[in-house]
Each structure stands twice: as C-alpha cells, then as structure tokens.
Design a protein around this motif. Structure first.
Motif, PDB file in Angstrom:
ATOM      1  N   LEU A  75       0.861  -1.187   0.000  1.00 54.38           N
ATOM      2  CA  LEU A  75       0.000   0.000   0.000  1.00 54.38           C
ATOM      3  C   LEU A  75       0.896   1.236   0.000  1.00 54.38           C
ATOM      4  CD1 LEU A  75      -1.439  -2.071   2.490  1.00 54.38           C
ATOM      5  CD2 LEU A  75      -3.270  -0.615   1.677  1.00 54.38           C
ATOM      6  N   TRP A  76       0.615   2.149  -0.920  1.00 57.20           N
ATOM      7  CA  TRP A  76       1.369   3.410  -1.032  1.00 57.20           C
ATOM      8  C   TRP A  76       0.444   4.566  -0.658  1.00 57.20           C
ATOM      9  CZ3 TRP A  76       6.393   3.959  -3.406  1.00 57.20           C
ATOM     10  CH2 TRP A  76       6.942   2.760  -3.884  1.00 57.20           C
ATOM     11  N   GLY A  77       0.900   5.453   0.212  1.00 54.23           N
ATOM     12  CA  GLY A  77       0.013   6.549   0.587  1.00 54.23           C
ATOM     13  C   GLY A  77       0.735   7.717   1.216  1.00 54.23           C
ATOM     14  N   PHE A  78      -0.036   8.584   1.798  1.00 53.17           N
ATOM     15  CA  PHE A  78       0.488   9.744   2.518  1.00 53.17           C
ATOM     16  C   PHE A  78      -0.240   9.854   3.847  1.00 53.17           C
ATOM     17  CE2 PHE A  78       0.969  11.028  -1.975  1.00 53.17           C
ATOM     18  CZ  PHE A  78       2.333  11.297  -1.994  1.00 53.17           C
ATOM     19  N   ILE A  79       0.492  10.300   4.880  1.00 53.37           N
ATOM     20  CA  ILE A  79      -0.149  10.632   6.150  1.00 53.37           C
ATOM     21  C   ILE A  79       0.178  12.086   6.449  1.00 53.37           C
ATOM     22  CG2 ILE A  79       1.802   9.832   7.607  1.00 53.37           C
ATOM     23  CD1 ILE A  79      -0.387   8.793   9.574  1.00 53.37           C
ATOM     24  N   SER A  80      -0.807  12.802   6.942  1.00 55.60           N
ATOM     25  CA  SER A  80      -0.588  14.204   7.282  1.00 55.60           C
ATOM     26  C   SER A  80      -0.627  14.365   8.799  1.00 55.60           C
ATOM     27  CB  SER A  80      -1.682  15.051   6.628  1.00 55.60           C
ATOM     28  OG  SER A  80      -1.529  16.376   7.040  1.00 55.60           O
ATOM     29  N   LEU A  81       0.374  15.096   9.315  1.00 54.26           N
ATOM     30  CA  LEU A  81       0.467  15.325  10.763  1.00 54.26           C
ATOM     31  C   LEU A  81       0.536  16.819  11.028  1.00 54.26           C
ATOM     32  CD1 LEU A  81       3.370  12.853  11.702  1.00 54.26           C
ATOM     33  CD2 LEU A  81       0.916  12.358  11.642  1.00 54.26           C
ATOM     34  N   SER A  82       0.036  17.201  12.195  1.00 55.63           N
ATOM     35  CA  SER A  82       0.221  18.589  12.610  1.00 55.63           C
ATOM     36  C   SER A  82       1.684  18.754  13.039  1.00 55.63           C
ATOM     37  CB  SER A  82      -0.695  18.894  13.787  1.00 55.63           C
ATOM     38  OG  SER A  82      -0.205  20.026  14.454  1.00 55.63           O
ATOM     39  N   ASP A  83       2.305  19.830  12.594  1.00 58.20           N
ATOM     40  CA  ASP A  83       3.691  20.066  12.983  1.00 58.20           C
ATOM     41  C   ASP A  83       3.789  20.443  14.463  1.00 58.20           C
ATOM     42  OD1 ASP A  83       6.521  20.542  12.389  1.00 58.20           O
ATOM     43  OD2 ASP A  83       6.023  22.633  12.826  1.00 58.20           O
ATOM     44  N   ASP A  84       2.678  20.916  15.053  1.00 56.54           N
ATOM     45  CA  ASP A  84       2.722  21.386  16.442  1.00 56.54           C
ATOM     46  C   ASP A  84       2.872  20.230  17.428  1.00 56.54           C
ATOM     47  OD1 ASP A  84       2.235  23.891  15.405  1.00 56.54           O
ATOM     48  OD2 ASP A  84       0.060  23.613  15.517  1.00 56.54           O
ATOM     49  N   ASP A  85       2.076  19.178  17.232  1.00 59.71           N
ATOM     50  CA  ASP A  85       2.067  18.113  18.230  1.00 59.71           C
ATOM     51  C   ASP A  85       2.037  16.718  17.610  1.00 59.71           C
ATOM     52  OD1 ASP A  85      -0.410  18.179  17.130  1.00 59.71           O
ATOM     53  OD2 ASP A  85      -1.509  18.540  18.996  1.00 59.71           O
ATOM     54  N   PHE A  86       2.245  16.653  16.287  1.00 61.74           N
ATOM     55  CA  PHE A  86       2.268  15.374  15.553  1.00 61.74           C
ATOM     56  C   PHE A  86       0.963  14.592  15.664  1.00 61.74           C
ATOM     57  CE2 PHE A  86       6.922  15.764  16.752  1.00 61.74           C
ATOM     58  CZ  PHE A  86       7.239  16.415  15.567  1.00 61.74           C
ATOM     59  N   THR A  87      -0.140  15.291  15.899  1.00 61.35           N
ATOM     60  CA  THR A  87      -1.419  14.577  15.831  1.00 61.35           C
ATOM     61  C   THR A  87      -1.808  14.421  14.365  1.00 61.35           C
ATOM     62  OG1 THR A  87      -2.524  16.701  16.169  1.00 61.35           O
ATOM     63  CG2 THR A  87      -2.326  15.258  18.088  1.00 61.35           C
ATOM     64  N   THR A  88      -2.624  13.412  14.093  1.00 61.02           N
ATOM     65  CA  THR A  88      -2.987  13.118  12.697  1.00 61.02           C
ATOM     66  C   THR A  88      -3.901  14.204  12.141  1.00 61.02           C
ATOM     67  OG1 THR A  88      -4.887  11.832  13.436  1.00 61.02           O
ATOM     68  CG2 THR A  88      -2.860  10.618  13.021  1.00 61.02           C
ATOM     69  N   ARG A  89      -3.816  14.405  10.814  1.00 62.55           N
ATOM     70  CA  ARG A  89      -4.732  15.313  10.117  1.00 62.55           C
ATOM     71  C   ARG A  89      -5.382  14.617   8.914  1.00 62.55           C
ATOM     72  NH1 ARG A  89      -4.260  17.423  14.105  1.00 62.55           N
ATOM     73  NH2 ARG A  89      -3.928  19.607  14.629  1.00 62.55           N
ATOM     74  N   GLY A  90      -4.807  13.494   8.493  1.00 60.38           N
ATOM     75  CA  GLY A  90      -5.411  12.780   7.367  1.00 60.38           C
ATOM     76  C   GLY A  90      -4.529  11.645   6.893  1.00 60.38           C
ATOM     77  N   ILE A  91      -5.131  10.742   6.133  1.00 62.04           N
ATOM     78  CA  ILE A  91      -4.367   9.653   5.505  1.00 62.04           C
ATOM     79  C   ILE A  91      -5.001   9.372   4.150  1.00 62.04           C
ATOM     80  CG2 ILE A  91      -5.713   7.644   6.303  1.00 62.04           C
ATOM     81  CD1 ILE A  91      -2.930   6.343   6.993  1.00 62.04           C
ATOM     82  N   THR A  92      -4.207   8.921   3.202  1.00 57.64           N
ATOM     83  CA  THR A  92      -4.756   8.495   1.915  1.00 57.64           C
ATOM     84  C   THR A  92      -3.840   7.422   1.345  1.00 57.64           C
ATOM     85  OG1 THR A  92      -5.395   9.213  -0.302  1.00 57.64           O
ATOM     86  CG2 THR A  92      -3.550  10.343   0.658  1.00 57.64           C
ATOM     87  N   PHE A  93      -4.436   6.462   0.647  1.00 60.15           N
ATOM     88  CA  PHE A  93      -3.633   5.465  -0.072  1.00 60.15           C
ATOM     89  C   PHE A  93      -3.932   5.624  -1.557  1.00 60.15           C
ATOM     90  CE2 PHE A  93      -3.741   3.711   4.188  1.00 60.15           C
ATOM     91  CZ  PHE A  93      -2.394   3.406   4.355  1.00 60.15           C
ATOM     92  N   PHE A  94      -2.880   5.966  -2.336  1.00 62.06           N
ATOM     93  CA  PHE A  94      -3.124   6.225  -3.755  1.00 62.06           C
ATOM     94  C   PHE A  94      -2.870   5.004  -4.616  1.00 62.06           C
ATOM     95  CE2 PHE A  94       1.220   7.583  -2.817  1.00 62.06           C
ATOM     96  CZ  PHE A  94       1.966   6.962  -3.817  1.00 62.06           C
ATOM     97  N   GLN A  95      -2.311   3.960  -4.025  1.00 63.40           N
ATOM     98  CA  GLN A  95      -2.074   2.733  -4.803  1.00 63.40           C
ATOM     99  C   GLN A  95      -2.031   1.532  -3.870  1.00 63.40           C
ATOM    100  OE1 GLN A  95       1.217   3.066  -7.630  1.00 63.40           O
ATOM    101  NE2 GLN A  95       1.679   0.929  -7.261  1.00 63.40           N
ATOM    102  N   HIS A  96      -2.834   0.521  -4.182  1.00 64.52           N
ATOM    103  CA  HIS A  96      -2.766  -0.751  -3.453  1.00 64.52           C
ATOM    104  C   HIS A  96      -3.561  -1.792  -4.227  1.00 64.52           C
ATOM    105  CE1 HIS A  96      -6.941  -0.829  -2.093  1.00 64.52           C
ATOM    106  NE2 HIS A  96      -6.832   0.475  -1.909  1.00 64.52           N
ATOM    107  N   GLY A  97      -3.384  -3.057  -3.858  1.00 64.39           N
ATOM    108  CA  GLY A  97      -4.120  -4.127  -4.536  1.00 64.39           C
ATOM    109  C   GLY A  97      -4.882  -4.986  -3.540  1.00 64.39           C
ATOM    110  N   GLU A  98      -5.370  -4.371  -2.460  1.00 62.85           N
ATOM    111  CA  GLU A  98      -6.156  -5.131  -1.472  1.00 62.85           C
ATOM    112  C   GLU A  98      -7.572  -5.359  -2.024  1.00 62.85           C
ATOM    113  OE1 GLU A  98      -4.301  -6.052   1.688  1.00 62.85           O
ATOM    114  OE2 GLU A  98      -3.097  -5.645  -0.070  1.00 62.85           O
ATOM    115  N   THR A  99      -8.284  -6.316  -1.428  1.00 58.11           N
ATOM    116  CA  THR A  99      -9.602  -6.691  -1.963  1.00 58.11           C
ATOM    117  C   THR A  99     -10.644  -5.596  -1.718  1.00 58.11           C
ATOM    118  OG1 THR A  99      -9.047  -8.916  -1.239  1.00 58.11           O
ATOM    119  CG2 THR A  99     -11.310  -8.557  -1.962  1.00 58.11           C
TER     120      THR A  99
END
Ligand SMILES: Cc1cc2nc3c(=O)[nH]c(=O)nc-3n(C[C@H](O)[C@H](O)[C@H](O)COP(=O)(O)O)c2cc1C
Length: 260
Positions: free
Chosen positions: A147-171
């Motif tokens: 799975l290939w993707g991106f995760i977005s974090l806040s620079d202030d406290d490293f809390t999550t802001r989002g995730i996306t997978f732009f390529q994968h072959g899962e069912t």
C-alpha cells in the motif's frame, strides 16, 4: 484446399498480425508514457491536497498545489533537508517517488512494514504551511500488495490530520476499505502519533478504537489492518521519518551546504 488457405499462409498471416499488433501496442506504450507520468504526478498532487483537506477544482490542481504546498527532499538518516541526492541527482521539485526508492538504501535490521529489507536514504516530504501540516509518504505490505500513501500530521504536536492510499491491490470491500471514509475520517480527527519518549503510539487495531490513540481497523481484513498499523509505526519511527520529525528545522529550506 486453395493456396490461400495453406498451412504456410496461415502461419504467415498470423505471424504478420502478431508483429503489427506488438508494434502498435509498444508504440502506444512508448507514445503515451509521458502522458501517463504526467497523470501519475497529477494524481499524487490530488492525493496530497486531499490528505490536507484542501478543496480544488479538477482543472486547478497544479495551481492550488503550487500555491499551497511546499516540497522538501530529506536525508532520512539524519532528518536534514538537502537540495539533491548524491546518487541520481534527484531534486525535491520532482515527484519521482519510485526513482527515489531506487536510490542508495540502508539495510534494515528488521522490516516490519515489508518494504524489501532496506529503506531508501532520501525521501520527499510535503508541507502545508497555512495549517502547519507535514505530509509524509508511507508504504508497506498489506495482504496482497504494497500500500502506497500519505499521512498528514500537525507540525505542532504530531497529531494526525489525514491519511490516503493512492495505490494498493487489497480486496475491494475488505482490505480495500482503507480507501473508505469510515477509515480515513478517523485520521482527520486529531490522534496522538508520537509519545513523550519519541515512540510511535498510534495503533490501528481490530479490537475497536478503545483508546485515544486508536484507529478502528477494517472488518474482515485483519492482515491489511495489521499492515497499516506496522507501516505507520515504521515510517513515523526512528528508521523512517523519526529523525526528520525530531529535527527543529522541519519547515526550513535546505541550505546548499546541507546538500548530500
Ligand atoms: C477472496 C478473499 C479476499 C480477501 N482479502 C483480504 C484483504 O484484502 N485483506 C485482509 O486483511 N484479508 C483479506 N481476506 C481475509 C484473509 O484471508 C483473512 O481471513 C482475514 O485477514 C482475517 O481477518 P478477520 O479475522 O477480520 O476475518 C480475504 C479473504 C478472501 C477469501
């Protein structure tokens, strides 16, 4: 049997047809390569805008991306921004994630994310200065695929802001639910990723999101869920972007002296 229907002629026509078809197919592949690369790059940009929650019109992706997102090339071994890589002179202005992974690598003592036993020495990260977000490329093995993707974090406290997978072959409907709003929205709500001791404390788990750092995993897809858990822990950890995340100069431009 007329001469036209002879075995020799049949083979001749079949052979010629094969040659013509293969020339057409390879010609199309070569001719469309540039367009494919452009579309791939556009898709990456859309994914990065999506993970930041930046709205855009389809025809404005390039413009919105250039206006809102900054790009940095990072030496993963010390976490410092550089202007180019020594091996193939990659620069941060390119989106060649695949070429970067072909760069010189550091062997891993253990490979929890399943990325082939070694991690590239350089990676491109994206910054969304208006909202103080850092967008990191992530990848790792699920059940059937990487799975290939991106995760977005806040620079202030490293809390999550989002995730996306732009390529994968899962069912689809099982592991493929990494693309679902149910799964992704859990990352939009801020969740702690890194503890006071620098360890990654975000869990993607099948036992429900019981704790404040838990992401509820995917029904019927334990292996994909575990894969996502491991790949996040790897890329946010000391062998991934850990050094970069600990560096004070995360938003700084690379100085030419820091190159390589
Ligand atoms: C056709 C088929 C496709 C599957 N696809 C996935 C998948 O994409 N990801 C996954 O983790 N498990 C997938 N599984 C299920 C796994 O084989 C395994 O049973 C599952 O991960 C166990 O999870 P559970 O305990 O949540 O049922 C698939 C099973 C079948 C039969």
């Amino acid at each position: 049997m007329s001469n036209r229907d002879s075995v020799k002629n049949t083979f001749l026509v079949t052979g010629l047809l094969c040659i013509v078809c293969s020339v057409l197919v390879s010609g199309a592949a070569v001719g469309l390569k540039e367009k494919q690369d452009t579309n791939k790059e556009l898709d990456l940009k859309k994914n990065i805008l999506n993970v930041c929650g930046i709205p855009y019109e389809a025809e404005q992706v390039e413009q919105v991306f250039t206006d809102r997102i900054s790009v940095r090339l990072i030496n993963l071994n010390d976490g410092i921004a550089v202007t180019s890589t020594p091996e193939s002179d990659q620069t941060s202005s390119g989106f060649a994630l695949n070429k970067l992974t072909a760069n010189e690598k550091t062997e891993l003592f253990s490979d929890p994310a399943g990325i082939g036993g070694a991690r590239e020495n350089y990676a491109v990260v994206y910054l969304y200065p208006e909202k103080n977000q850092i967008i990191l490329p992530i990848r790792g093995k699920g059940l059937w695929s990487t799975l290939w993707g991106f995760i977005s974090l806040s620079d202030d406290d490293f809390t999550t802001r989002g995730i996306t997978f732009f390529q994968h072959g899962e069912t689809p409907g099982l592991g493929g639910e990494v693309d679902s709003a149910f799964f992704k929205d859990q990352f939009v709500a801020p969740k702690q990723t890194i503890g006071d001791d620098g360890q990654v404390i975000l869990n993607v788990t099948k036992s429900g999101a019981a704790g404040p750092n838990d992401i509820d995993g995917l029904a019927g897809a334990t292996i994909t869920t575990q894969g996502v858990d491991k790949l996040i822990k790897f890329w946010l950890g000391e062998n991934g972007f850990g050094n970069y995340l600990q560096s004070e100069d995360r938003f700084a431009e690379a100085s030419p002296s820091a190159s390589n």
